[in-house]
Design an enzyme around this catalytic site. Structure first.
Site, PDB file in Angstrom:
ATOM      1  N   LYS A   1       0.861  -1.186   0.000  1.00 42.78           N
ATOM      2  CA  LYS A   1       0.000   0.000   0.000  1.00 42.78           C
ATOM      3  C   LYS A   1       0.895   1.234   0.000  1.00 42.78           C
ATOM      4  O   LYS A   1       1.431   1.651   1.032  1.00 42.78           O
ATOM      5  CB  LYS A   1      -0.919   0.025   1.219  1.00 42.78           C
ATOM      6  CG  LYS A   1      -2.065   1.002   1.003  1.00 42.78           C
ATOM      7  CD  LYS A   1      -2.409   1.849   2.196  1.00 42.78           C
ATOM      8  CE  LYS A   1      -1.526   2.984   2.539  1.00 42.78           C
ATOM      9  NZ  LYS A   1      -1.528   4.142   1.645  1.00 42.78           N
TER      10      LYS A   1
ATOM     11  N   CYS B   1      14.415  10.748   5.965  1.00 43.34           N
ATOM     12  CA  CYS B   1      14.296  10.477   7.397  1.00 43.34           C
ATOM     13  C   CYS B   1      15.647  10.507   8.099  1.00 43.34           C
ATOM     14  O   CYS B   1      15.727  10.817   9.276  1.00 43.34           O
ATOM     15  CB  CYS B   1      13.633   9.132   7.587  1.00 43.34           C
ATOM     16  SG  CYS B   1      14.435   7.863   6.613  1.00 43.34           S
TER      17      CYS B   1
ATOM     18  N   GLU C   1      10.734  16.647  13.831  1.00 41.25           N
ATOM     19  CA  GLU C   1      11.111  16.418  12.433  1.00 41.25           C
ATOM     20  C   GLU C   1      10.367  17.418  11.541  1.00 41.25           C
ATOM     21  O   GLU C   1       9.142  17.483  11.565  1.00 41.25           O
ATOM     22  CB  GLU C   1      10.730  14.990  12.045  1.00 41.25           C
ATOM     23  CG  GLU C   1      11.211  14.615  10.672  1.00 41.25           C
ATOM     24  CD  GLU C   1      10.841  13.187  10.292  1.00 41.25           C
ATOM     25  OE1 GLU C   1       9.656  12.841  10.426  1.00 41.25           O
ATOM     26  OE2 GLU C   1      11.729  12.452   9.848  1.00 41.25           O
TER      27      GLU C   1
HETATM   28  P1  NAD Z   1       2.876   8.958   6.912  1.00 42.45           P
HETATM   29  O1  NAD Z   1       3.159   8.286   8.194  1.00 42.45           O
HETATM   30  O2  NAD Z   1       1.884  10.039   6.865  1.00 42.45           O
HETATM   31  O3  NAD Z   1       2.374   7.881   5.833  1.00 42.45           O
HETATM   32  C1  NAD Z   1       3.127   6.730   5.517  1.00 42.45           C
HETATM   33  C2  NAD Z   1       2.195   5.673   4.966  1.00 42.45           C
HETATM   34  O4  NAD Z   1       1.295   5.279   5.995  1.00 42.45           O
HETATM   35  C3  NAD Z   1       1.331   6.125   3.798  1.00 42.45           C
HETATM   36  O5  NAD Z   1       1.211   5.054   2.886  1.00 42.45           O
HETATM   37  C4  NAD Z   1      -0.002   6.412   4.473  1.00 42.45           C
HETATM   38  O6  NAD Z   1      -1.118   6.288   3.605  1.00 42.45           O
HETATM   39  C5  NAD Z   1      -0.042   5.326   5.527  1.00 42.45           C
HETATM   40  N1  NAD Z   1      -0.912   5.621   6.672  1.00 42.45           N
HETATM   41  C6  NAD Z   1      -1.359   6.813   7.117  1.00 42.45           C
HETATM   42  N2  NAD Z   1      -2.112   6.656   8.211  1.00 42.45           N
HETATM   43  C7  NAD Z   1      -2.146   5.339   8.477  1.00 42.45           C
HETATM   44  C8  NAD Z   1      -2.724   4.556   9.509  1.00 42.45           C
HETATM   45  N3  NAD Z   1      -3.451   5.108  10.492  1.00 42.45           N
HETATM   46  N4  NAD Z   1      -2.509   3.229   9.494  1.00 42.45           N
HETATM   47  C9  NAD Z   1      -1.757   2.653   8.546  1.00 42.45           C
HETATM   48  N5  NAD Z   1      -1.182   3.335   7.532  1.00 42.45           N
HETATM   49  C10 NAD Z   1      -1.372   4.667   7.504  1.00 42.45           C
HETATM   50  O7  NAD Z   1       4.290   9.430   6.371  1.00 42.45           O
HETATM   51  P2  NAD Z   1       4.606  10.276   5.056  1.00 42.45           P
HETATM   52  O8  NAD Z   1       4.193  11.687   5.293  1.00 42.45           O
HETATM   53  O9  NAD Z   1       4.080   9.544   3.854  1.00 42.45           O
HETATM   54  O10 NAD Z   1       6.211  10.162   5.012  1.00 42.45           O
HETATM   55  C11 NAD Z   1       7.044  10.990   5.769  1.00 42.45           C
HETATM   56  C12 NAD Z   1       7.490  10.318   7.052  1.00 42.45           C
HETATM   57  O11 NAD Z   1       8.099   9.070   6.757  1.00 42.45           O
HETATM   58  C13 NAD Z   1       8.528  11.101   7.797  1.00 42.45           C
HETATM   59  O12 NAD Z   1       8.250  11.104   9.168  1.00 42.45           O
HETATM   60  C14 NAD Z   1       9.821  10.332   7.544  1.00 42.45           C
HETATM   61  O13 NAD Z   1      10.806  10.496   8.518  1.00 42.45           O
HETATM   62  C15 NAD Z   1       9.319   8.944   7.481  1.00 42.45           C
HETATM   63  N6  NAD Z   1      10.262   8.079   6.757  1.00 42.45           N
HETATM   64  C16 NAD Z   1      11.018   7.184   7.460  1.00 42.45           C
HETATM   65  C17 NAD Z   1      11.936   6.408   6.803  1.00 42.45           C
HETATM   66  C18 NAD Z   1      12.798   5.418   7.546  1.00 42.45           C
HETATM   67  O14 NAD Z   1      13.304   4.516   6.923  1.00 42.45           O
HETATM   68  N7  NAD Z   1      12.972   5.535   8.846  1.00 42.45           N
HETATM   69  C19 NAD Z   1      12.096   6.501   5.430  1.00 42.45           C
HETATM   70  C20 NAD Z   1      11.327   7.420   4.749  1.00 42.45           C
HETATM   71  C21 NAD Z   1      10.393   8.209   5.433  1.00 42.45           C
END
Ligand code: NAD
Length: 488
Positions: free
Chosen positions: A182, A294, A392
């Site tokens: 997803k 991240c 962040e």
């Molecule tokens: P997000 O948490 O908003 O969304 C990530 C994914 O989760 C999306 O596919 C979203 O649709 C889904 N999602 C949203 N709510 C959900 C829920 N309640 N249950 C299950 N899935 C849900 O993050 P984003 O804005 O897409 O990405 C940015 C964030 O990702 C930043 O905090 C960044 O640090 C983090 N990130 C971490 C890494 C790592 O490897 N540590 C890598 C890339 C990004």
């Protein structure tokens, strides 16, 4: 209901390429033009995808046919190589990823890394001979057997879509699992670009990989909650990671979380003439994909008596690299993914001023008609207590903080809810190494060294996550362990 636009990208469920009766646009963050449309899946679509993955795992030979898995991952790798240049243009358009970064973690590296995963699975020791032993009077031959965990729900963010989609699909499949992917609503097309490759250019059996795009975050929650899913592999924000873990708790599935960060780069007081290079590394890190990474080091912790010098050096590099057209090969800093994210970053810039900070460079929007942009920004005058220094931001924003020696620098770096990455720069390598060893983070660079690679585990301490992606440890996240005793 209005008719759907032409060319909506489909879902992949049980080997079938199918459309829904709703679609959503993917918007180019540099131009605000629609790049394409994706199918907006419902809860029923997700239910069918999970059912397909469950059936493929339980009723086919996929989980036990090591050779088929290795072949399929190699076929996917080859297909991605054949389509690399189309994917490059799509990635630049959909994610605003600068072309230069598509030569690295935005595209080429994750494609190339699939070869490592296939080789690793081929050579992996699935059985470990533990020899004979007598316990409770019974002499037994023992072995430890590794096998796939089952159905994996992979939930990914938009910032490095190929890196994250392929890391999860690659290791998940090579380990023998079936997968429901997803992707994030901001980058659906980078995921659906895989559908044709999977169906036309690999032998992946129906149901082994399912791809479900949609705007409703509830789709991810369903995947996290559903008892037919054995593991959820999530990358995204820490807040969502907590929610995933809560949703997963009733079914006690394995939860693998890669979350946010606020990583620190420490410059030691023996840096001497190395200060410009250390500052250049940090400025470039924060410019990378407009700070939407991240593991980027977004806090620079420098000796108090070199503070002004360091601020001037990072400000100079950042001002010299304004955000630009991501198609231009000279661009390093592109746009912010969406209006919502741009507004969020601007909120932090306002907060920085309220907290008593100043901008050494940047602090606003560049003058552009279209797209979502933030000027690379250096914030001074804040302590590590400030929210701007703790939370962040996910934009090209660096906070510079002074320190009074190694202990103080380590204290400041570790005084964070996060623990994803870090860096240390110093004149004396053993001393820099000793400081690096004290950082409570999952990855660390010493004097500009690179820790990122297909054979290197990646992940965080504290609120930055649970578990590791990539490398042998990352592969083993997708495995169960069976201890076997055979009476002799
Ligand atoms: P997000 O948490 O908003 O969304 C990530 C994914 O989760 C999306 O596919 C979203 O649709 C889904 N999602 C949203 N709510 C959900 C829920 N309640 N249950 C299950 N899935 C849900 O993050 P984003 O804005 O897409 O990405 C940015 C964030 O990702 C930043 O905090 C960044 O640090 C983090 N990130 C971490 C890494 C790592 O490897 N540590 C890598 C890339 C990004």
């Amino acid at each position: 209901m209005s008719p759907l636009p032409e060319g909506v990208s489909p879902l992949l469920i049980n080997g079938e390429v199918r459309h829904t009766d709703a679609a959503f646009p993917s918007v180019n963050p540099a131009t605000e033009q629609v790049v394409g449309w994706a199918s907006d899946a419902s809860a029923a679509d997700m239910d069918q995808a999970i059912a397909a993955a469950r059936t493929a795992f339980d009723t086919t030979g996929w989980a036990t046919d090591h050779a088929l898995r290795v072949r399929c991952v190699r076929q996917l790798h080859a297909a991605l190589q054949r389509h690399r240049e189309e994917l490059r243009e799509l990635t630049i358009d959909e994610v605003g990823a600068p072309r230069s970064l598509t030569r690295m973690a935005q595209l080429d590296m994750p494609i190339d890394d699939l070869a490592w995963v296939a080789d690793h699975a081929e050579n992996y020791a699935w059985d470990r001979d533990m020899g004979e032993s007598t316990s409770m009077g019974i002499r037994s031959f023992r072995r430890i057997h590794r096998e796939p965990i089952g159905v994996v729900g992979a939930i990914t963010p938009w910032n490095f879509p190929h890196q994250l989609n392929l890391a999860k699909i690659g290791a998940g499949l090579a380990a023998g699992n079936t997968v429901v992917l997803k992707p994030a609503p901001d980058s659906p097309l980078c995921a659906t670009a895989l559908i044709g490759l999977i169906t036309d250019e690999t032998d992946l059996p129906p149901g082994v990989v399912n791809i479900v795009t949609g705007t409703d975050h509830e789709l991810g929650a369903i995947l996290s909650r559903d008892p037919r899913v054995d593991m959820v592999s999530f990358t995204g924000s820490t807040a969502t990671g907590r929610s995933v873990m809560r949703e997963a708790s009733d079914s006690l599935k394995r939860v693998f979380l890669e979350l946010g960060g606020k990583s620190a780069c420490i410059v030691l007081d023996d840096i001497g003439e190395g200060l410009p290079l250390a500052c250049m590394y940090t400025a470039v890190a924060v410019l990378t994909h407009a700070g939407q990474g991240c593991a980027l080091t977004t806090r620079l912790i420098v000796p108090r008596d070199r503070y002004q010098e360091a601020v001037a050096l990072v400000a100079e590099t950042m001002a010299a690299n304004p955000p630009g057209d991501p198609h231009d090969r000279r661009t390093f800093c592109g746009p912010i993914i969406s209006e919502r994210q741009r507004d969020r970053v601007e909120g932090y810039l306002r907060l920085a001023l309220t907290e008593g900070g100043d901008f050494a460079t940047g602090g606003g929007r560049p003058d552009r008609d279209k797209g979502f942009w933030i000027e690379p920004t250096v914030i001074t005058g804040l302590s590590n207590e400030a929210r701007t220094a703790r939370e962040e931001i996910f934009g090209p924003v660096l906070v510079v903080i002074p320190h009074d020696g190694d202990d103080d620098a380590v204290r400041i770096a570790n005084d964070s809810p996060y623990g994803l990455s870090g860096a240390v720069h110093g004149g004396d390598v053993p001393r820099a190494r000793a400081v690096a060893a004290r950082l409570r983070t999952g990855t660390v660079s010493v004097n500009g060294g690179i820790w990122f690679g297909p054979d290197m585990p990646f992940g965080g301490y504290k609120s930055s996550g649970l578990g590791r992606e990539m490398g042998t440890l990352g592969f083993e996240e997708y495995l169960e362990t069976k201890s076997v005793g055979e009476a002799l």
